[in-house]
Design an enzyme around this catalytic site. Structure first.
Site, PDB file in Angstrom:
ATOM      1  N   ASN A 319      -1.982  -1.974   3.534  1.00  0.00           N
ATOM      2  CA  ASN A 319      -3.173  -2.465   4.229  1.00  0.00           C
ATOM      3  C   ASN A 319      -3.959  -3.440   3.346  1.00  0.00           C
ATOM      4  OD1 ASN A 319      -4.788  -2.691   6.451  1.00  0.00           O
ATOM      5  ND2 ASN A 319      -5.614  -0.627   6.377  1.00  0.00           N
ATOM      6  N   HIS A 355     -13.027   4.146  10.340  1.00  0.00           N
ATOM      7  CA  HIS A 355     -11.892   4.760  11.033  1.00  0.00           C
ATOM      8  C   HIS A 355     -12.335   5.718  12.138  1.00  0.00           C
ATOM      9  CE1 HIS A 355      -9.242   3.260   7.800  1.00  0.00           C
ATOM     10  NE2 HIS A 355      -8.265   3.477   8.647  1.00  0.00           N
TER      11      HIS A 355
END
Length: 476
Positions: A319, A355
């Protein structure tokens, strides 16, 4: 138009049922792969056209793909983009207020979306691309604000992304909905999109070949992921059968499962990166051989991912663009705190909140902070205490080299399973069951090390220091 979309959705659902995969996941895969024909059509029909037509092509392509996946829920992203454009138009003369309101709006909207849609699983809903959009719009707000500051007040990175002149609404739509990036990333600043549409990358060769190689890598990782998770599905680790295995099998099974689970994300990023490469969007400069480097938007460093042996290597290879975004817009802007650990912890806290609400996210990022900190402590002891005394002997020992490699690789595999457990299982009742099944080894070993490390440091502090020999000389 709605009739044709319904046919495409129904057809994808039919194929997904035959393959035994969720229809939402299959549509996501089709959308990522659609980036390649979109790129091919761009080069053939659009690239030489006026920039307004290019913006329109990207905006409509991206919005169409979004609608194909999420239907009328596309209005969430359209509303968010419109609000940012309105804020930039109205508050551009007040950069700090623009920055704060834009940040609060997007994070609040995303968290409200999580609140009303979240379940016990990783949901493929409108909130998935919206979390990508949230970072893109927040970063855009920062870049607009930086563009209003004096040049000497900006860091080197901020100078590269600052926007002196804001785009019009169509340009912002195209940037936000840019095909192959709005669903799963990667992140990039508006200045990259601007350079691309200005034709600054078109003179360089090799982008199509680079894109197809990335596509092939994505297919390979997806195949390995599907095969691995067939033998080690998520549900197995919540079962009594897993808990009945020997301890060694349990921790290694969990580690290999984590690898396969990780490949699910990696394959999606590779598909997205490949399509952007094929588009000619990802130019980074020249490599050491003088060839065009098309890794400017790579979200995963495959070589480091597979050859690395610490959690820090995972952080550096996984990521990548999101981590760079957080470093640029969060970590470095907390420099005024004058404490890297606090800034690092705040950056991880932001990622956890971004998230969603599930406790597993917070545990995962807490574990990342703890494990990376522990690794730095171990590395410090090894380089400052062990190598000066035994380095020559150890480096000349083949047996030590083999043991060293095996131990680090085992640690790399085993602790990846521990770290990814809470991120995948999300709910406390689920991930604590898996932690219990492996005897909480991740906590225990780190606690043992913390006691040894801090105990030794305390011991060193309590010992009287040896007097340093005098370097002065007495002259007659």
């Amino acid at each position: 138009m709605q009739f044709y979309f319904n046919i495409m959705v129904d057809l994808a659902g039919f194929v997904a049922s035959k393959l035994g995969v969720p229809p939402e996941a299959f549509r996501l895969l089709l959308t990522l792969l659609a980036g390649y024909p979109i790129a091919a059509a761009y080069h053939k029909y659009v690239a030489d056209r006026p920039k307004t037509l290019q913006h329109l092509y990207f905006a409509l392509s991206g919005m169409g793909l979004c609608y194909y996946n999420y239907g009328t829920d596309t209005y969430h992203s359209l509303l968010a983009i419109s609000v940012t454009f309105a804020l930039v138009t109205v508050l551009r003369s007040k950069p700090l207020l623009l920055l704060i309101i834009n940040f609060v709006f997007h994070m609040s909207y995303l968290l409200l979306g999580y609140y009303y849609t979240a379940s016990n699983e990783y949901d493929i809903l409108w909130t998935m691309p919206h979390c990508i959009l949230t970072l893109r719009m927040i970063g855009f707000g920062f870049d607009i604000s930086d563009g209003l500051r004096k040049e000497e007040e900006l860091s080197k990175d901020q100078k590269e992304t600052a926007l002196r002149d804001p785009p019009n609404f169509l340009e912002l739509l195209a940037f936000a909905y840019f095909p192959s990036s709005f669903l799963v990333g990667p992140q990039f600043p508006y200045r990259r999109y601007q350079s691309f549409t200005n034709g600054e990358f078109r003179q360089y060769a090799g982008y199509k070949e680079a894109g197809l190689k990335r596509l092939g890598a994505g297919v390979l990782y997806l195949a390995v992921c599907q095969a691995g998770l067939t033998y080690l599905p998520d549900g197995y680790f919540l079962s009594p059968e897993f808990a009945a295995q020997s301890f060694i099998k349990r921790i290694y099974f969990l580690g290999f499962w984590a690898k396969f689970s990780l490949y699910k994300y990696i394959s999606c990023w590779l598909f997205a990166e490949g399509a952007l490469m094929y588009l000619g969007f990802t130019y980074k400069g020249r490599d050491e051989l003088g060839n065009a480097d098309w890794t400017g938007c790579s979200n995963v460093k495959l070589k480091l991912l597979e050859s690395g042996n610490t959690m820090q290597h995972y952080v550096q290879s996984f990521n990548v663009n999101t981590n760079q975004w957080v470093a640029h817009y969060v970590f470095k802007r907390l420099k005024f705190l004058n404490n890297r650990n606090i800034s690092y912890g705040a950056a991880l806290g932001f990622l956890a909140i971004w998230h969603g609400y599930h406790s597993g996210y917070y545990m995962a990022f807490l574990m990342e902070y703890m494990i990376v900190s522990t690794e730095k402590q171990i590395e410090s002891v090894y380089t400052k205490q062990v190598l000066p005394k035994y380095g020559e002997t150890l480096n000349n020992s083949k047996i030590y080299s083999i043991i060293y490699f095996f131990c680090l690789k085992s640690y790399n595999i085993v602790y990846m399973g521990w770290c990814l457990t809470s991120f995948v299982f999300l709910k406390y009742e689920r991930w604590i069951t898996v932690f219990s099944a492996v005897n909480y080894f991740g906590f225990i070993y780190m606690l043992i090390w913390a006691c040894i490390y801090h105990g030794y440091r305390y011991y060193r502090k309590t010992q009287p220091r040896e007097p340093r020999p005098s370097t002065s000389t007495k002259q007659d």
